[in-house]
Design a protein around this motif. Structure first.
Motif, PDB file in Angstrom:
ATOM      1  N   LEU A 113      29.755  48.669  40.377  1.00 31.57           N
ATOM      2  CA  LEU A 113      31.061  49.238  40.714  1.00 31.57           C
ATOM      3  C   LEU A 113      32.025  49.181  39.534  1.00 31.57           C
ATOM      4  O   LEU A 113      32.818  50.102  39.313  1.00 31.57           O
ATOM      5  CB  LEU A 113      31.670  48.494  41.909  1.00 31.57           C
ATOM      6  N   LEU A 114      31.957  48.098  38.771  1.00 30.88           N
ATOM      7  CA  LEU A 114      32.847  47.945  37.623  1.00 30.88           C
ATOM      8  C   LEU A 114      32.588  49.035  36.586  1.00 30.88           C
ATOM      9  O   LEU A 114      33.528  49.621  36.027  1.00 30.88           O
ATOM     10  CB  LEU A 114      32.642  46.556  37.018  1.00 30.88           C
ATOM     11  N   PHE A 115      31.325  49.344  36.330  1.00 32.64           N
ATOM     12  CA  PHE A 115      31.002  50.398  35.372  1.00 32.64           C
ATOM     13  C   PHE A 115      31.348  51.774  35.919  1.00 32.64           C
ATOM     14  O   PHE A 115      31.789  52.655  35.170  1.00 32.64           O
ATOM     15  CB  PHE A 115      29.527  50.325  34.972  1.00 32.64           C
ATOM     16  N   GLU A 116      31.164  51.967  37.216  1.00 39.72           N
ATOM     17  CA  GLU A 116      31.584  53.240  37.818  1.00 39.72           C
ATOM     18  C   GLU A 116      33.101  53.400  37.713  1.00 39.72           C
ATOM     19  O   GLU A 116      33.605  54.488  37.464  1.00 39.72           O
ATOM     20  CB  GLU A 116      31.155  53.293  39.287  1.00 39.72           C
ATOM     21  N   LEU A 117      33.826  52.293  37.885  1.00 41.05           N
ATOM     22  CA  LEU A 117      35.283  52.316  37.795  1.00 41.05           C
ATOM     23  C   LEU A 117      35.743  52.826  36.437  1.00 41.05           C
ATOM     24  O   LEU A 117      36.588  53.728  36.342  1.00 41.05           O
ATOM     25  CB  LEU A 117      35.835  50.905  38.068  1.00 41.05           C
ATOM     26  N   VAL A 118      35.200  52.243  35.361  1.00 36.64           N
ATOM     27  CA  VAL A 118      35.671  52.623  34.015  1.00 36.64           C
ATOM     28  C   VAL A 118      34.918  53.819  33.446  1.00 36.64           C
ATOM     29  O   VAL A 118      35.380  54.421  32.477  1.00 36.64           O
ATOM     30  CB  VAL A 118      35.558  51.432  33.031  1.00 36.64           C
ATOM     31  N   GLY A 119      33.770  54.172  34.042  1.00 31.64           N
ATOM     32  CA  GLY A 119      32.910  55.189  33.455  1.00 31.64           C
ATOM     33  C   GLY A 119      33.004  56.560  34.085  1.00 31.64           C
ATOM     34  O   GLY A 119      32.362  57.503  33.617  1.00 31.64           O
ATOM     35  N   THR A 120      33.798  56.718  35.148  1.00 30.99           N
ATOM     36  CA  THR A 120      33.957  58.025  35.787  1.00 30.99           C
ATOM     37  C   THR A 120      35.432  58.302  36.033  1.00 30.99           C
ATOM     38  O   THR A 120      36.232  57.383  36.233  1.00 30.99           O
ATOM     39  CB  THR A 120      33.209  58.087  37.139  1.00 30.99           C
ATOM     40  N   THR A 121      35.792  59.575  36.016  1.00 31.39           N
ATOM     41  CA  THR A 121      37.187  59.963  36.246  1.00 31.39           C
ATOM     42  C   THR A 121      37.262  60.994  37.369  1.00 31.39           C
ATOM     43  O   THR A 121      36.315  61.757  37.594  1.00 31.39           O
ATOM     44  CB  THR A 121      37.814  60.568  34.976  1.00 31.39           C
ATOM     45  N   TYR A 122      38.394  60.993  38.052  1.00 24.51           N
ATOM     46  CA  TYR A 122      38.659  62.015  39.069  1.00 24.51           C
ATOM     47  C   TYR A 122      40.163  62.275  39.070  1.00 24.51           C
ATOM     48  O   TYR A 122      40.920  61.650  39.794  1.00 24.51           O
ATOM     49  CB  TYR A 122      38.188  61.561  40.451  1.00 24.51           C
ATOM     50  N   PHE A 123      40.581  63.172  38.189  1.00 24.60           N
ATOM     51  CA  PHE A 123      41.997  63.493  38.057  1.00 24.60           C
ATOM     52  C   PHE A 123      42.256  64.873  38.654  1.00 24.60           C
ATOM     53  O   PHE A 123      41.592  65.852  38.267  1.00 24.60           O
ATOM     54  CB  PHE A 123      42.424  63.506  36.581  1.00 24.60           C
ATOM     55  N   THR A 124      43.170  64.958  39.583  1.00 25.93           N
ATOM     56  CA  THR A 124      43.581  66.233  40.151  1.00 25.93           C
ATOM     57  C   THR A 124      45.084  66.396  39.954  1.00 25.93           C
ATOM     58  O   THR A 124      45.802  65.408  39.719  1.00 25.93           O
ATOM     59  CB  THR A 124      43.269  66.307  41.652  1.00 25.93           C
ATOM     60  N   LYS A 125      45.545  67.628  40.066  1.00 28.72           N
ATOM     61  CA  LYS A 125      46.977  67.889  39.927  1.00 28.72           C
ATOM     62  C   LYS A 125      47.769  67.085  40.949  1.00 28.72           C
ATOM     63  O   LYS A 125      48.819  66.506  40.637  1.00 28.72           O
ATOM     64  CB  LYS A 125      47.241  69.380  40.117  1.00 28.72           C
ATOM     65  N   GLU A 126      47.224  67.001  42.171  1.00 25.08           N
ATOM     66  CA  GLU A 126      47.925  66.313  43.255  1.00 25.08           C
ATOM     67  C   GLU A 126      47.985  64.812  43.021  1.00 25.08           C
ATOM     68  O   GLU A 126      49.056  64.193  43.159  1.00 25.08           O
ATOM     69  CB  GLU A 126      47.249  66.619  44.603  1.00 25.08           C
ATOM     70  N   ASN A 127      46.823  64.191  42.685  1.00 26.77           N
ATOM     71  CA  ASN A 127      46.857  62.727  42.559  1.00 26.77           C
ATOM     72  C   ASN A 127      47.591  62.268  41.294  1.00 26.77           C
ATOM     73  O   ASN A 127      48.173  61.182  41.264  1.00 26.77           O
ATOM     74  CB  ASN A 127      45.459  62.100  42.699  1.00 26.77           C
ATOM     75  N   VAL A 128      47.601  63.106  40.254  1.00 25.44           N
ATOM     76  CA  VAL A 128      48.352  62.755  39.053  1.00 25.44           C
ATOM     77  C   VAL A 128      49.852  62.862  39.320  1.00 25.44           C
ATOM     78  O   VAL A 128      50.635  61.988  38.922  1.00 25.44           O
ATOM     79  CB  VAL A 128      47.943  63.659  37.868  1.00 25.44           C
ATOM     80  N   GLN A 129      50.269  63.919  40.013  1.00 25.58           N
ATOM     81  CA  GLN A 129      51.692  64.084  40.326  1.00 25.58           C
ATOM     82  C   GLN A 129      52.193  62.961  41.227  1.00 25.58           C
ATOM     83  O   GLN A 129      53.286  62.420  41.019  1.00 25.58           O
ATOM     84  CB  GLN A 129      51.917  65.437  41.006  1.00 25.58           C
ATOM     85  N   LYS A 130      51.391  62.593  42.210  1.00 24.33           N
ATOM     86  CA  LYS A 130      51.776  61.504  43.118  1.00 24.33           C
ATOM     87  C   LYS A 130      51.922  60.193  42.364  1.00 24.33           C
ATOM     88  O   LYS A 130      52.871  59.431  42.571  1.00 24.33           O
ATOM     89  CB  LYS A 130      50.741  61.371  44.234  1.00 24.33           C
ATOM     90  N   GLU A 131      50.981  59.919  41.449  1.00 20.86           N
ATOM     91  CA  GLU A 131      51.029  58.679  40.676  1.00 20.86           C
ATOM     92  C   GLU A 131      52.241  58.674  39.743  1.00 20.86           C
ATOM     93  O   GLU A 131      52.874  57.639  39.538  1.00 20.86           O
ATOM     94  CB  GLU A 131      49.745  58.501  39.877  1.00 20.86           C
ATOM     95  N   ALA A 132      52.561  59.826  39.168  1.00 21.50           N
ATOM     96  CA  ALA A 132      53.715  59.925  38.284  1.00 21.50           C
ATOM     97  C   ALA A 132      54.990  59.545  39.028  1.00 21.50           C
ATOM     98  O   ALA A 132      55.866  58.861  38.472  1.00 21.50           O
ATOM     99  CB  ALA A 132      53.831  61.342  37.723  1.00 21.50           C
ATOM    100  N   GLU A 133      55.095  59.949  40.260  1.00 21.49           N
ATOM    101  CA  GLU A 133      56.275  59.617  41.067  1.00 21.49           C
ATOM    102  C   GLU A 133      56.356  58.117  41.338  1.00 21.49           C
ATOM    103  O   GLU A 133      57.431  57.517  41.281  1.00 21.49           O
ATOM    104  CB  GLU A 133      56.249  60.400  42.381  1.00 21.49           C
ATOM    105  N   ILE A 134      55.207  57.515  41.606  1.00 17.79           N
ATOM    106  CA  ILE A 134      55.167  56.072  41.884  1.00 17.79           C
ATOM    107  C   ILE A 134      55.558  55.279  40.643  1.00 17.79           C
ATOM    108  O   ILE A 134      56.368  54.349  40.693  1.00 17.79           O
ATOM    109  CB  ILE A 134      53.759  55.656  42.374  1.00 17.79           C
ATOM    110  N   ILE A 135      54.971  55.646  39.492  1.00 16.86           N
ATOM    111  CA  ILE A 135      55.263  54.923  38.253  1.00 16.86           C
ATOM    112  C   ILE A 135      56.708  55.147  37.824  1.00 16.86           C
ATOM    113  O   ILE A 135      57.362  54.251  37.284  1.00 16.86           O
ATOM    114  CB  ILE A 135      54.281  55.334  37.135  1.00 16.86           C
ATOM    115  N   ALA A 136      57.234  56.350  38.068  1.00 16.75           N
ATOM    116  CA  ALA A 136      58.634  56.636  37.726  1.00 16.75           C
ATOM    117  C   ALA A 136      59.577  55.723  38.495  1.00 16.75           C
ATOM    118  O   ALA A 136      60.588  55.252  37.954  1.00 16.75           O
ATOM    119  CB  ALA A 136      58.950  58.103  38.028  1.00 16.75           C
TER     120      ALA A 136
END
Length: 405
Positions: A99-122
């Motif tokens: 699981l640790l290697f899957e965590l750092v070794g794969t990505t899943y970035f979408t417009k929706e999840n990136v925008q949502k995260e940007a709001e949280i970090i802001a």
């Protein structure tokens, strides 16, 4: 200090693994550290921290839930110099490794999840910016390291967060997340058989998930300080706050160990300005301080620095007195011996703190240093060598200050 039983393995891809055996400990720890942090040059400020958050997002949901199904707790952090992903657990070592290697070794970035995260970090950033100490320290860092990520929060800026896209995040990932830029560490009561199985699994997984090469990382040029060295910040505060920044030279000019030089500078400043110092006693007597000073030293690829901050009814006078002690303060040999004993005792305590020991060891792997050798070097340091190191360093510093009132 007793030598740690450590098994190390290097792979042709440049990836490295280290397992620290702590017999009789039920709790276990695993982590992957990336030699890439918040102060490093990147496509957008805050990219390292943003990436740390979004790597937990996978196509079928938050991967942390799959750790929880194994009875494991997973987390991550971003500092100036590195990003680390880790898990604490008791059983299922091989499943956690996967699981640790899957965590750092794969990505899943979408417009929706990136925008949502940007709001949280802001929102997170806005909360930090409401703290007067945050504002004060970052104004000092801006004078020392203008137009670098050191002058910003690790989370970035409101503008950089709003500009983040899946494409930019993927570019940051591909530039920094490759085998030679990452290390694996495990710590706990593993059996010899478990160690063999874990290292065999690590070999398979680093081949499966991590690219062996990447384009060369950019060379970092030393930041040129602003000509302005003093700043006043108007604010509604009960008592004036001060922050002094010491822009330190490259520690490699004096020794191969960044960590040792950082420890020496911080110890010397504590001897002259800390709670047990004659300087603090004088500050109290002259009514220059409302509370003890906060002292922190950092080394980063963008530059090394110390921040000294506190509250004072006489801020200008306090700053001048601190400057005198930075350059002309005399070390205290008796206090130095106490500091060495405290340092060794703290490191011995960490031997029984699986998570702290593993994280510190992983950071030492990135620095190509050995934790116990570092402790030994500081413990064996003579007072004269200690003072000489500090004096050589302080001859090459620049001083900056800010007052908020």
């Amino acid at each position: 200090m007793k030598k740690l039983d450590t098994i190390k393995k290097s792979f042709s891809s440049g990836f490295e693994a280290q397992i620290i055996l702590r017999p009789h400990f039920v709790k276990k720890f695993m982590g992957i550290i990336v030699d890439f942090g918040g102060s490093d040059p990147q496509k957008l400020a805050g990219g390292a921290h943003f990436l740390e958050h979004k790597l937990f997002a996978k196509k079928h949901g938050d991967i942390s839930h799959r750790f929880e199904e194994l009875g494991a707790n997973t987390n991550a952090f971003t500092s100036y110099n590195e990003t680390m992903y880790f898990a604490n657990f008791i059983d299922h070592s091989l499943q956690v490794t996967n699981l640790l290697f899957e965590l750092v070794g794969t990505t899943y970035f979408t417009k929706e999840n990136v925008q949502k995260e940007a709001e949280i970090i802001a929102q997170e950033l806005a909360m930090y910016q409401e703290d007067p100490n945050w504002e004060l320290q970052h104004q000092v860092l801006e004078m020392m390291f203008p137009q670098t990520n050191l002058a910003l929060d690790l989370t970035g800026t409101q503008q950089s967060l709003s500009e983040m896209t899946p494409q930019i995040l993927q570019e940051i990932y591909e530039e920094h997340y490759f085998a030679g830029n990452m290390k694996f560490v495990a710590c706990g009561g593993f059996t010899k058989a478990e160690v063999r199985e874990i290292l065999e699994e690590v070999d398979k997984l680093q081949k499966k998930y991590l690219r062996p090469q990447s384009r060369p990382l950019p060379q970092i040029k030393p930041a040129i300080s602003k000509e302005e060295t003093q700043l006043e910040i108007p604010a509604e505060v009960i008592s004036a706050r001060v922050c002094i920044g010491i822009k330190l030279p490259d520690f490699k000019l004096f020794d191969s160990s960044n960590e040792l030089m950082e420890t020496i500078v911080e110890a010397y400043l504590e001897q002259n300005l800390g709670l047990m110092s004659k300087g603090f006693e004088k500050f109290q007597k002259d009514k220059l301080l409302n509370s003890p000073l906060a002292i922190k030293v950092n080394y980063t690829r963008e530059g090394n620095f110390a921040l000294i901050s506190g509250m004072s009814p006489k801020p200008e006078e306090l700053i001048e007195e601190i400057k005198k002690l930075i350059f002309n303060g005399k070390g205290d040999q008796a206090l130095f011996e106490i500091q060495k004993k405290e340092y060794i005792a703290e490191m011995k305590r960490k031997l029984d703190q699986i998570e702290e020991l593993a994280i510190e060891s992983a950071e030492m792997m990135l620095e190509k240093e050995d934790l116990l050798k570092l402790v030994q070097r500081f413990g064996n340091l003579s007072f004269n060598d200690f003072a000489n190191y500090y004096n050589e360093i302080v001859d090459k510093v620049e001083i900056f200050s800010a007052i908020m009132r």
